[in-house]
Design a protein around this motif. Structure first.
Motif, PDB file in Angstrom:
ATOM      1  N   ASN A 102       0.836  -1.187   0.000  1.00 61.12           N
ATOM      2  CA  ASN A 102       0.000   0.000   0.000  1.00 61.12           C
ATOM      3  C   ASN A 102       0.874   1.241   0.000  1.00 61.12           C
ATOM      4  OD1 ASN A 102      -2.587  -1.309   0.200  1.00 61.12           O
ATOM      5  ND2 ASN A 102      -2.031  -1.838   2.292  1.00 61.12           N
ATOM      6  N   LEU A 103       0.244   2.351  -0.261  1.00 59.58           N
ATOM      7  CA  LEU A 103       0.896   3.648  -0.195  1.00 59.58           C
ATOM      8  C   LEU A 103       1.606   3.801   1.152  1.00 59.58           C
ATOM      9  CD1 LEU A 103       0.973   6.241  -1.929  1.00 59.58           C
ATOM     10  CD2 LEU A 103      -1.015   7.021  -0.646  1.00 59.58           C
ATOM     11  N   ASN A 104       2.826   4.330   1.119  1.00 59.11           N
ATOM     12  CA  ASN A 104       3.649   4.602   2.306  1.00 59.11           C
ATOM     13  C   ASN A 104       4.208   3.368   3.009  1.00 59.11           C
ATOM     14  OD1 ASN A 104       3.377   7.423   1.995  1.00 59.11           O
ATOM     15  ND2 ASN A 104       1.358   7.308   2.944  1.00 59.11           N
ATOM     16  N   GLU A 105       3.960   2.178   2.483  1.00 59.04           N
ATOM     17  CA  GLU A 105       4.573   0.991   3.079  1.00 59.04           C
ATOM     18  C   GLU A 105       6.008   0.854   2.566  1.00 59.04           C
ATOM     19  OE1 GLU A 105       1.428  -2.223   4.529  1.00 59.04           O
ATOM     20  OE2 GLU A 105       1.615  -2.206   2.343  1.00 59.04           O
ATOM     21  N   ALA A 106       6.860   0.285   3.405  1.00 63.64           N
ATOM     22  CA  ALA A 106       8.282   0.151   3.082  1.00 63.64           C
ATOM     23  C   ALA A 106       8.581  -1.275   2.615  1.00 63.64           C
ATOM     24  CB  ALA A 106       9.140   0.499   4.286  1.00 63.64           C
ATOM     25  N   ILE A 107       8.994  -1.380   1.358  1.00 65.66           N
ATOM     26  CA  ILE A 107       9.399  -2.665   0.779  1.00 65.66           C
ATOM     27  C   ILE A 107      10.891  -2.820   1.027  1.00 65.66           C
ATOM     28  CG2 ILE A 107       9.532  -4.048  -1.327  1.00 65.66           C
ATOM     29  CD1 ILE A 107       7.545  -1.934  -2.550  1.00 65.66           C
ATOM     30  N   GLU A 108      11.306  -4.011   1.402  1.00 68.26           N
ATOM     31  CA  GLU A 108      12.734  -4.323   1.539  1.00 68.26           C
ATOM     32  C   GLU A 108      13.028  -5.520   0.642  1.00 68.26           C
ATOM     33  OE1 GLU A 108      15.331  -5.983   5.101  1.00 68.26           O
ATOM     34  OE2 GLU A 108      14.742  -3.889   5.422  1.00 68.26           O
ATOM     35  N   THR A 109      13.945  -5.324  -0.291  1.00 67.02           N
ATOM     36  CA  THR A 109      14.227  -6.343  -1.300  1.00 67.02           C
ATOM     37  C   THR A 109      15.677  -6.791  -1.220  1.00 67.02           C
ATOM     38  OG1 THR A 109      12.494  -5.525  -2.747  1.00 67.02           O
ATOM     39  CG2 THR A 109      14.269  -6.778  -3.784  1.00 67.02           C
ATOM     40  N   THR A 110      15.862  -8.100  -1.191  1.00 68.90           N
ATOM     41  CA  THR A 110      17.202  -8.691  -1.180  1.00 68.90           C
ATOM     42  C   THR A 110      17.456  -9.330  -2.537  1.00 68.90           C
ATOM     43  OG1 THR A 110      17.057  -9.131   1.181  1.00 68.90           O
ATOM     44  CG2 THR A 110      18.727 -10.363  -0.048  1.00 68.90           C
ATOM     45  N   VAL A 111      18.562  -8.932  -3.146  1.00 66.31           N
ATOM     46  CA  VAL A 111      19.005  -9.497  -4.418  1.00 66.31           C
ATOM     47  C   VAL A 111      20.232 -10.352  -4.132  1.00 66.31           C
ATOM     48  CG1 VAL A 111      19.972  -8.980  -6.690  1.00 66.31           C
ATOM     49  CG2 VAL A 111      18.158  -7.526  -5.745  1.00 66.31           C
ATOM     50  N   THR A 112      20.170 -11.610  -4.526  1.00 64.92           N
ATOM     51  CA  THR A 112      21.307 -12.510  -4.366  1.00 64.92           C
ATOM     52  C   THR A 112      21.805 -12.895  -5.756  1.00 64.92           C
ATOM     53  OG1 THR A 112      20.311 -13.384  -2.347  1.00 64.92           O
ATOM     54  CG2 THR A 112      22.096 -14.683  -3.338  1.00 64.92           C
ATOM     55  N   VAL A 113      23.057 -12.562  -6.031  1.00 66.78           N
ATOM     56  CA  VAL A 113      23.645 -12.859  -7.336  1.00 66.78           C
ATOM     57  C   VAL A 113      24.018 -14.334  -7.380  1.00 66.78           C
ATOM     58  CG1 VAL A 113      25.529 -12.340  -8.929  1.00 66.78           C
ATOM     59  CG2 VAL A 113      24.483 -10.495  -7.585  1.00 66.78           C
ATOM     60  N   LEU A 114      23.452 -15.041  -8.351  1.00 67.72           N
ATOM     61  CA  LEU A 114      23.755 -16.462  -8.537  1.00 67.72           C
ATOM     62  C   LEU A 114      24.915 -16.647  -9.506  1.00 67.72           C
ATOM     63  CD1 LEU A 114      20.094 -17.756  -8.927  1.00 67.72           C
ATOM     64  CD2 LEU A 114      21.498 -17.727  -6.852  1.00 67.72           C
ATOM     65  N   GLN A 115      24.974 -15.767 -10.520  1.00 70.87           N
ATOM     66  CA  GLN A 115      25.996 -15.879 -11.552  1.00 70.87           C
ATOM     67  C   GLN A 115      26.172 -14.525 -12.215  1.00 70.87           C
ATOM     68  OE1 GLN A 115      24.833 -18.658 -14.619  1.00 70.87           O
ATOM     69  NE2 GLN A 115      26.862 -19.544 -14.628  1.00 70.87           N
ATOM     70  N   GLU A 116      27.421 -14.181 -12.481  1.00 66.90           N
ATOM     71  CA  GLU A 116      27.729 -12.919 -13.154  1.00 66.90           C
ATOM     72  C   GLU A 116      28.855 -13.198 -14.134  1.00 66.90           C
ATOM     73  OE1 GLU A 116      27.880  -8.363 -11.451  1.00 66.90           O
ATOM     74  OE2 GLU A 116      28.718  -9.952 -10.222  1.00 66.90           O
ATOM     75  N   PHE A 117      28.575 -12.938 -15.436  1.00 70.25           N
ATOM     76  CA  PHE A 117      29.588 -13.240 -16.436  1.00 70.25           C
ATOM     77  C   PHE A 117      29.393 -12.349 -17.648  1.00 70.25           C
ATOM     78  CE2 PHE A 117      31.148 -15.826 -20.067  1.00 70.25           C
ATOM     79  CZ  PHE A 117      32.475 -15.942 -19.673  1.00 70.25           C
ATOM     80  N   MET A 118      30.420 -11.621 -18.028  1.00 65.14           N
ATOM     81  CA  MET A 118      30.435 -10.781 -19.230  1.00 65.14           C
ATOM     82  C   MET A 118      29.208  -9.866 -19.348  1.00 65.14           C
ATOM     83  SD  MET A 118      32.217 -13.277 -22.039  1.00 65.14           S
ATOM     84  CE  MET A 118      32.285 -11.964 -23.225  1.00 65.14           C
ATOM     85  N   GLY A 119      28.866  -9.197 -18.256  1.00 64.17           N
ATOM     86  CA  GLY A 119      27.769  -8.242 -18.281  1.00 64.17           C
ATOM     87  C   GLY A 119      26.386  -8.834 -18.116  1.00 64.17           C
ATOM     88  N   VAL A 120      26.307 -10.151 -17.944  1.00 63.91           N
ATOM     89  CA  VAL A 120      25.024 -10.815 -17.704  1.00 63.91           C
ATOM     90  C   VAL A 120      24.995 -11.249 -16.241  1.00 63.91           C
ATOM     91  CG1 VAL A 120      23.533 -12.759 -18.318  1.00 63.91           C
ATOM     92  CG2 VAL A 120      24.900 -11.621 -20.091  1.00 63.91           C
ATOM     93  N   THR A 121      23.925 -10.865 -15.543  1.00 63.81           N
ATOM     94  CA  THR A 121      23.798 -11.185 -14.123  1.00 63.81           C
ATOM     95  C   THR A 121      22.504 -11.958 -13.895  1.00 63.81           C
ATOM     96  OG1 THR A 121      24.949  -9.122 -13.586  1.00 63.81           O
ATOM     97  CG2 THR A 121      23.790 -10.193 -11.800  1.00 63.81           C
ATOM     98  N   LEU A 122      22.607 -13.129 -13.263  1.00 63.27           N
ATOM     99  CA  LEU A 122      21.457 -13.949 -12.902  1.00 63.27           C
ATOM    100  C   LEU A 122      21.266 -13.817 -11.396  1.00 63.27           C
ATOM    101  CD1 LEU A 122      19.285 -16.100 -13.606  1.00 63.27           C
ATOM    102  CD2 LEU A 122      21.046 -17.831 -13.145  1.00 63.27           C
ATOM    103  N   VAL A 123      20.035 -13.473 -10.974  1.00 67.36           N
ATOM    104  CA  VAL A 123      19.791 -13.205  -9.561  1.00 67.36           C
ATOM    105  C   VAL A 123      18.507 -13.856  -9.068  1.00 67.36           C
ATOM    106  CG1 VAL A 123      20.991 -10.983  -9.623  1.00 67.36           C
ATOM    107  CG2 VAL A 123      18.531 -11.050 -10.029  1.00 67.36           C
ATOM    108  N   ASP A 124      18.486 -14.131  -7.767  1.00 70.34           N
ATOM    109  CA  ASP A 124      17.263 -14.430  -7.032  1.00 70.34           C
ATOM    110  C   ASP A 124      16.874 -13.155  -6.318  1.00 70.34           C
ATOM    111  OD1 ASP A 124      16.631 -17.092  -7.559  1.00 70.34           O
ATOM    112  OD2 ASP A 124      17.907 -17.849  -5.947  1.00 70.34           O
ATOM    113  N   ILE A 125      15.576 -12.852  -6.267  1.00 69.78           N
ATOM    114  CA  ILE A 125      15.091 -11.628  -5.648  1.00 69.78           C
ATOM    115  C   ILE A 125      13.953 -11.972  -4.700  1.00 69.78           C
ATOM    116  CG2 ILE A 125      14.153  -9.319  -6.059  1.00 69.78           C
ATOM    117  CD1 ILE A 125      15.115  -9.645  -9.000  1.00 69.78           C
ATOM    118  N   SER A 126      13.987 -11.374  -3.504  1.00 69.43           N
ATOM    119  CA  SER A 126      12.920 -11.556  -2.527  1.00 69.43           C
ATOM    120  C   SER A 126      12.541 -10.191  -1.968  1.00 69.43           C
ATOM    121  CB  SER A 126      13.398 -12.470  -1.397  1.00 69.43           C
ATOM    122  OG  SER A 126      12.452 -12.492  -0.341  1.00 69.43           O
ATOM    123  N   SER A 127      11.255  -9.840  -2.077  1.00 70.50           N
ATOM    124  CA  SER A 127      10.759  -8.577  -1.533  1.00 70.50           C
ATOM    125  C   SER A 127       9.878  -8.864  -0.327  1.00 70.50           C
ATOM    126  CB  SER A 127       9.951  -7.819  -2.588  1.00 70.50           C
ATOM    127  OG  SER A 127      10.783  -7.422  -3.649  1.00 70.50           O
TER     128      SER A 127
END
Length: 145
Positions: A102-127
């Motif tokens: 809802n309006l004014n609620e605070a979302i907190e998101t964690t991004v976990t990088v699974l793989q990063e290679f030559m400008g391509v990044t694969l991630v898991d995301i949890s909000s």
């Protein structure tokens, strides 16, 4: 490497770490950063283009998740004293949304990088809202050449 104290709660500073600009900014704080992980926040403002009837819409939440990945990359470049690169969502493997903020609620998101290679990044995301997971997914982002 620059000395920065986390969390970074200055919206303008955070906005300068990503290529998106107002009114298309969906992150407003950098809570934590370490190798292969970032924790990002957004308090849903009234003037957000994805707010409808005081609810942050699915498209806004997905964009927030993508910009959380962009903030990870942008902050890495900031620490190397280089400008933030432009990137794109390469693919979304899966996104599950269980609740919309809802309006004014605070979302907190964690991004976990699974793989990063030559400008391509694969991630898991949890909000989360108040410690409860409201959305999760997996994305691949690609830096522009």
């Amino acid at each position: 490497m620059k000395d920065v104290i986390l969390p970074i709660l200055d919206r303008d500073f955070v906005e300068n770490l990503i290529p998106q600009k107002f009114p298309f900014v969906m992150v407003d704080k950098l809570i934590d950063f370490r190798e292969n992980e970032i924790v990002v926040g957004l308090t849903v403002p009234e003037n957000n283009i994805f707010v409808k009837n005081s609810i942050f819409q699915e498209s806004g939440l997905i964009e927030h998740m993508a910009q959380s990945v962009a903030l990870y990359t942008g902050y890495q470049f900031y620490l190397k004293q280089q400008p933030a690169p432009v990137g794109y969502i390469g693919s979304i493997k899966s996104i599950e949304i269980n609740q919309l903020p809802n309006l004014n609620e605070a979302i907190e998101t964690t991004v976990t990088v699974l793989q990063e290679f030559m400008g391509v990044t694969l991630v898991d995301i949890s909000s989360k809202l108040n410690g409860i997971e409201i959305a999760k997914g997996q994305m691949k982002t690609v830096l522009a050449n």
